[in-house]
Scaffold this motif. Structure first.
Motif, PDB file in Angstrom:
ATOM      1  N   ASP A 108       0.831  -1.211   0.000  1.00 45.66           N
ATOM      2  CA  ASP A 108       0.000   0.000   0.000  1.00 45.66           C
ATOM      3  C   ASP A 108       0.864   1.260   0.000  1.00 45.66           C
ATOM      4  OD1 ASP A 108      -2.477  -1.219  -0.163  1.00 45.66           O
ATOM      5  OD2 ASP A 108      -2.677  -1.442   2.008  1.00 45.66           O
ATOM      6  N   LYS A 109       1.887   1.240  -0.844  1.00 49.58           N
ATOM      7  CA  LYS A 109       2.784   2.380  -0.968  1.00 49.58           C
ATOM      8  C   LYS A 109       2.686   2.967  -2.388  1.00 49.58           C
ATOM      9  CE  LYS A 109       6.387   0.787   2.282  1.00 49.58           C
ATOM     10  NZ  LYS A 109       7.826   0.411   2.402  1.00 49.58           N
ATOM     11  N   PRO A 110       2.829   4.283  -2.519  1.00 46.54           N
ATOM     12  CA  PRO A 110       2.773   4.901  -3.840  1.00 46.54           C
ATOM     13  C   PRO A 110       4.136   5.016  -4.502  1.00 46.54           C
ATOM     14  CG  PRO A 110       2.798   6.606  -2.180  1.00 46.54           C
ATOM     15  CD  PRO A 110       2.847   5.287  -1.428  1.00 46.54           C
ATOM     16  N   ASN A 111       5.196   4.527  -3.834  1.00 41.47           N
ATOM     17  CA  ASN A 111       6.559   4.721  -4.332  1.00 41.47           C
ATOM     18  C   ASN A 111       6.778   4.089  -5.703  1.00 41.47           C
ATOM     19  OD1 ASN A 111       6.310   4.483  -1.380  1.00 41.47           O
ATOM     20  ND2 ASN A 111       8.421   5.174  -1.358  1.00 41.47           N
ATOM     21  N   ILE A 112       7.680   4.668  -6.469  1.00 43.61           N
ATOM     22  CA  ILE A 112       8.034   4.114  -7.776  1.00 43.61           C
ATOM     23  C   ILE A 112       9.088   3.034  -7.616  1.00 43.61           C
ATOM     24  CG2 ILE A 112       9.044   4.629 -10.035  1.00 43.61           C
ATOM     25  CD1 ILE A 112       7.898   7.426  -9.793  1.00 43.61           C
ATOM     26  N   THR A 113      10.066   3.282  -6.768  1.00 45.69           N
ATOM     27  CA  THR A 113      11.155   2.322  -6.563  1.00 45.69           C
ATOM     28  C   THR A 113      10.930   1.524  -5.282  1.00 45.69           C
ATOM     29  OG1 THR A 113      12.456   4.005  -5.401  1.00 45.69           O
ATOM     30  CG2 THR A 113      12.810   3.773  -7.770  1.00 45.69           C
ATOM     31  N   THR A 114      11.719   0.465  -5.116  1.00 44.41           N
ATOM     32  CA  THR A 114      11.605  -0.390  -3.934  1.00 44.41           C
ATOM     33  C   THR A 114      12.991  -0.617  -3.334  1.00 44.41           C
ATOM     34  OG1 THR A 114      11.776  -2.342  -5.356  1.00 44.41           O
ATOM     35  CG2 THR A 114       9.560  -1.614  -4.773  1.00 44.41           C
ATOM     36  N   SER A 115      13.003  -1.062  -2.094  1.00 46.14           N
ATOM     37  CA  SER A 115      14.267  -1.362  -1.420  1.00 46.14           C
ATOM     38  C   SER A 115      14.659  -2.816  -1.683  1.00 46.14           C
ATOM     39  CB  SER A 115      14.128  -1.135   0.086  1.00 46.14           C
ATOM     40  OG  SER A 115      13.220  -2.091   0.628  1.00 46.14           O
ATOM     41  N   ASP A 116      15.904  -3.151  -1.363  1.00 45.04           N
ATOM     42  CA  ASP A 116      16.357  -4.531  -1.528  1.00 45.04           C
ATOM     43  C   ASP A 116      15.513  -5.471  -0.677  1.00 45.04           C
ATOM     44  OD1 ASP A 116      18.328  -3.736  -3.268  1.00 45.04           O
ATOM     45  OD2 ASP A 116      19.907  -3.637  -1.734  1.00 45.04           O
ATOM     46  N   ALA A 117      15.206  -5.025   0.537  1.00 39.47           N
ATOM     47  CA  ALA A 117      14.405  -5.862   1.441  1.00 39.47           C
ATOM     48  C   ALA A 117      13.016  -6.122   0.877  1.00 39.47           C
ATOM     49  CB  ALA A 117      14.304  -5.187   2.811  1.00 39.47           C
ATOM     50  N   ASP A 118      12.433  -5.072   0.291  1.00 41.21           N
ATOM     51  CA  ASP A 118      11.098  -5.226  -0.310  1.00 41.21           C
ATOM     52  C   ASP A 118      11.140  -6.236  -1.452  1.00 41.21           C
ATOM     53  OD1 ASP A 118      10.018  -3.315   1.390  1.00 41.21           O
ATOM     54  OD2 ASP A 118      10.306  -1.658  -0.035  1.00 41.21           O
ATOM     55  N   ARG A 119      12.163  -6.151  -2.262  1.00 39.69           N
ATOM     56  CA  ARG A 119      12.243  -7.012  -3.446  1.00 39.69           C
ATOM     57  C   ARG A 119      12.564  -8.462  -3.087  1.00 39.69           C
ATOM     58  NH1 ARG A 119      14.785  -2.304  -5.350  1.00 39.69           N
ATOM     59  NH2 ARG A 119      16.868  -3.170  -4.960  1.00 39.69           N
ATOM     60  N   GLU A 120      13.138  -8.658  -1.913  1.00 36.73           N
ATOM     61  CA  GLU A 120      13.508 -10.019  -1.495  1.00 36.73           C
ATOM     62  C   GLU A 120      12.420 -10.700  -0.675  1.00 36.73           C
ATOM     63  OE1 GLU A 120      17.121  -9.387   0.594  1.00 36.73           O
ATOM     64  OE2 GLU A 120      18.294  -8.889  -1.208  1.00 36.73           O
ATOM     65  N   ALA A 121      11.441  -9.935  -0.246  1.00 38.06           N
ATOM     66  CA  ALA A 121      10.379 -10.502   0.593  1.00 38.06           C
ATOM     67  C   ALA A 121       9.460 -11.405  -0.232  1.00 38.06           C
ATOM     68  CB  ALA A 121       9.573  -9.381   1.231  1.00 38.06           C
ATOM     69  N   ALA A 122       9.117 -12.537   0.357  1.00 41.20           N
ATOM     70  CA  ALA A 122       8.224 -13.463  -0.334  1.00 41.20           C
ATOM     71  C   ALA A 122       6.804 -12.907  -0.351  1.00 41.20           C
ATOM     72  CB  ALA A 122       8.255 -14.823   0.361  1.00 41.20           C
ATOM     73  N   GLY A 123       6.062 -13.315  -1.349  1.00 36.10           N
ATOM     74  CA  GLY A 123       4.671 -12.881  -1.420  1.00 36.10           C
ATOM     75  C   GLY A 123       4.125 -13.013  -2.833  1.00 36.10           C
ATOM     76  N   PRO A 124       2.831 -13.222  -2.966  1.00 35.59           N
ATOM     77  CA  PRO A 124       2.228 -13.457  -4.289  1.00 35.59           C
ATOM     78  C   PRO A 124       2.295 -12.251  -5.227  1.00 35.59           C
ATOM     79  CG  PRO A 124       0.522 -13.169  -2.638  1.00 35.59           C
ATOM     80  CD  PRO A 124       1.820 -13.262  -1.895  1.00 35.59           C
ATOM     81  N   TYR A 125       2.515 -11.057  -4.674  1.00 35.99           N
ATOM     82  CA  TYR A 125       2.573  -9.865  -5.519  1.00 35.99           C
ATOM     83  C   TYR A 125       4.006  -9.401  -5.785  1.00 35.99           C
ATOM     84  CZ  TYR A 125      -2.460  -9.396  -4.980  1.00 35.99           C
ATOM     85  OH  TYR A 125      -3.822  -9.618  -5.022  1.00 35.99           O
ATOM     86  N   ASN A 126       4.989 -10.134  -5.260  1.00 34.78           N
ATOM     87  CA  ASN A 126       6.385  -9.767  -5.481  1.00 34.78           C
ATOM     88  C   ASN A 126       6.877 -10.432  -6.760  1.00 34.78           C
ATOM     89  OD1 ASN A 126       9.106  -9.192  -5.484  1.00 34.78           O
ATOM     90  ND2 ASN A 126       9.419  -9.717  -3.322  1.00 34.78           N
ATOM     91  N   THR A 127       6.839  -9.711  -7.874  1.00 34.37           N
ATOM     92  CA  THR A 127       7.228 -10.289  -9.162  1.00 34.37           C
ATOM     93  C   THR A 127       8.744 -10.379  -9.343  1.00 34.37           C
ATOM     94  OG1 THR A 127       6.971  -8.090 -10.167  1.00 34.37           O
ATOM     95  CG2 THR A 127       5.104  -9.618 -10.346  1.00 34.37           C
ATOM     96  N   TYR A 128       9.518  -9.953  -8.308  1.00 36.30           N
ATOM     97  CA  TYR A 128      10.953 -10.198  -8.316  1.00 36.30           C
ATOM     98  C   TYR A 128      11.235 -11.619  -7.837  1.00 36.30           C
ATOM     99  CZ  TYR A 128      12.224  -5.311  -9.126  1.00 36.30           C
ATOM    100  OH  TYR A 128      12.388  -4.070  -9.677  1.00 36.30           O
ATOM    101  N   VAL A 129      10.296 -12.161  -7.061  1.00 37.00           N
ATOM    102  CA  VAL A 129      10.463 -13.495  -6.488  1.00 37.00           C
ATOM    103  C   VAL A 129       9.567 -14.513  -7.191  1.00 37.00           C
ATOM    104  CG1 VAL A 129      10.195 -14.881  -4.398  1.00 37.00           C
ATOM    105  CG2 VAL A 129      11.107 -12.546  -4.245  1.00 37.00           C
ATOM    106  N   LYS A 130       8.344 -14.135  -7.418  1.00 35.67           N
ATOM    107  CA  LYS A 130       7.349 -15.064  -7.981  1.00 35.67           C
ATOM    108  C   LYS A 130       7.202 -14.850  -9.488  1.00 35.67           C
ATOM    109  CE  LYS A 130       2.427 -16.254  -7.635  1.00 35.67           C
ATOM    110  NZ  LYS A 130       2.127 -15.949  -9.051  1.00 35.67           N
ATOM    111  N   PRO A 131       7.319 -15.905 -10.275  1.00 38.95           N
ATOM    112  CA  PRO A 131       7.146 -15.764 -11.726  1.00 38.95           C
ATOM    113  C   PRO A 131       5.666 -15.591 -12.100  1.00 38.95           C
ATOM    114  CG  PRO A 131       7.469 -18.069 -11.161  1.00 38.95           C
ATOM    115  CD  PRO A 131       7.672 -17.287  -9.888  1.00 38.95           C
ATOM    116  N   GLY A 132       5.447 -15.094 -13.281  1.00 46.41           N
ATOM    117  CA  GLY A 132       4.079 -14.959 -13.775  1.00 46.41           C
ATOM    118  C   GLY A 132       3.402 -13.679 -13.321  1.00 46.41           C
ATOM    119  N   LEU A 133       2.103 -13.607 -13.583  1.00 48.35           N
ATOM    120  CA  LEU A 133       1.299 -12.439 -13.247  1.00 48.35           C
ATOM    121  C   LEU A 133       0.934 -12.426 -11.765  1.00 48.35           C
ATOM    122  CD1 LEU A 133      -1.122 -12.496 -16.318  1.00 48.35           C
ATOM    123  CD2 LEU A 133       0.667 -10.789 -15.879  1.00 48.35           C
ATOM    124  N   THR A 134       0.530 -11.293 -11.281  1.00 49.56           N
ATOM    125  CA  THR A 134       0.029 -11.175  -9.911  1.00 49.56           C
ATOM    126  C   THR A 134      -1.346 -11.832  -9.816  1.00 49.56           C
ATOM    127  OG1 THR A 134      -0.851  -8.994 -10.484  1.00 49.56           O
ATOM    128  CG2 THR A 134       1.301  -9.066  -9.416  1.00 49.56           C
TER     129      THR A 134
END
Length: 408
Positions: A325-351
């Motif tokens: 629920d953030k409006p930011n354009i960029t993300t932190s390393d921690a954000d990109r490494e966190a597991a979750g169905p909406y993290n497309t850096y970790v999970k392949p495919g669409l949200t």
């Protein structure tokens, strides 16, 4: 004119010179008597026709006498009442609605008063706060006053269901909060609204059919987190809301209207040749809406479809921030490494769901991406324009240049 019956012909008059046989007095008298009988019948018929016509004329006159009169109240009205003007309603239909809802004493009270103001023909669809027992003149004046029209819900491209809090603490209201505000109406001094909490509960727990979720989205919406199942199903645009409706009724009104809009934008029909389900097209369009500006939509859509085709992760910051629920354009390393169905850096495919409400243009781009071989893009200009590349090396150079120029 012919006289087939011989009613207006002198039986003794001859119009040719041929000799006629002599007739006796008795024969002539019989002939004249027969003609008199025919004439008598004719005049009786004429008298009957004129008599009937006279009765009709009399009653017609009685009706004409009432043409200029109509019932009308006096004054500015009494109690508050909400009336609806439907799309395509002519002035006569509006006048009928006002009469039926007790606003005016007659339809003509409104139409006659409206003849002096051309703005009556420009009354827009929606709900209007009127008064009962208004004069026709007062009703016209109130209907054309912009303040009378109840403010509709406005959804913009990229809007999400829930509120978003920025790093500075500023809250951007989500669709449910905006819907709550638009539901408010003050009747006879009492303000009534459907609260955001009531809308969230209805969105999360109500039966999908009761909410108006279209058939093509039912299966997908049933398999996602309940608080996200309506995401993307409310297309951008204006929504006329009926004051006094329940949370479920409001959501159903908005979602069914949106489904009609989405249909005109190409969902579900446009997905047939894409290889994706209609819901997947909606998801892709929401990613396009979030990641690019209008002129780049087609290219962003191409990057998404190209990556999906080769099984490469999408790696989009917008999907990570959506769940946060953030409006930011960029993300932190921690954000990109966190597991979750909406993290497309970790999970392949669409949200699992769309990450916002996609516009008509974003949907068109998702259905028919711009031709190209791009696999990478980055915002490289301060107006939001992106640079697109086919190789990682080219992409990294574009990223370094954008950072050096202070784009992000």
């Amino acid at each position: 004119m012919t006289d087939d019956l011989g009613l207006f012909t002198d039986p003794d008059a001859h119009h040719d010179e041929r000799p006629r046989p002599a007739r006796g007095k008795a024969a002539v008298a019989a002939r004249r008597a027969k003609v008199r009988r025919k004439r008598t019948i004719l005049w009786v018929v004429v008298a009957l026709v004129l008599g009937i016509g006279g009765v009709g004329a009399y009653y017609g006159y009685q009706e004409l006498r009432g043409i200029g009169s109509f019932e009308d109240y006096e004054g500015a009205g009494e109690t508050d009442v909400v009336i609806e003007v439907k799309d395509g309603d002519p002035v006569t239909a509006i006048a009928t609605t006002l009469k039926e809802q007790g606003v005016t004493a007659s339809s003509r009270a409104f139409t006659e008063a409206g003849k002096t103001d051309d703005r009556v023909t420009s009354i827009q669809p929606g709900f209007y706060l009127m008064k009962t027992k208004m004069s026709g003149t007062a009703a016209v004046a109130r209907m054309i006053d912009p303040k009378t029209k109840i403010t509709p819900l406005e959804v913009k491209g990229g809007n999400v269901l829930h509120d978003i809090t920025g790093g500075d603490g500023k809250v951007t209201k989500g669709i449910l909060s905006l819907l709550s505000e638009a539901s408010c109406v003050e009747l006879d001094g009492v303000k009534k609204c459907v609260t955001p909490e009531e809308l969230r509960t209805a969105a999360d727990t109500a039966d999908p059919a009761a909410l108006g979720i279209p058939d093509w989205a039912l299966a997908d919406a049933a398999n996602v987190e309940k608080d996200r199942r309506l995401e993307g199903l409310i297309a951008p645009g204006l929504y006329q809301l009926k004051p006094g409706a329940t949370a479920v009724e409001l959501l159903k009104s908005v979602i069914t209207t949106s489904a009609t809009r989405l249909q005109s934008y190409g969902i579900p029909s446009g997905s047939k040749e894409t290889g994706f389900r209609p819901y997947q097209i909606l998801v892709m369009a929401s990613l396009v809406e979030k990641e690019g500006i209008g002129k780049d939509f087609g290219k962003v859509a191409r990057v998404v479809t190209s990556r999906l085709a080769i099984g490469q992760k999408l790696e989009l910051d917008s999907t990570v921030n959506y769940k946060l629920d953030k409006p930011n354009i960029t993300t932190s390393d921690a954000d990109r490494e966190a597991a979750g169905p909406y993290n497309t850096y970790v999970k392949p495919g669409l949200t699992p769901t769309p990450i916002g409400s996609p516009s008509r243009e974003a949907i068109a781009a998702a259905i028919k991406p711009e031709p190209g071989k791009w696999l990478f893009f980055v915002k490289c200009q301060k107006d939001g324009t992106s640079c697109f590349n086919e190789t990682l090396d080219e992409h990294e150079k574009a990223v370094d240049k954008a950072r050096a120029e202070g784009v992000f």
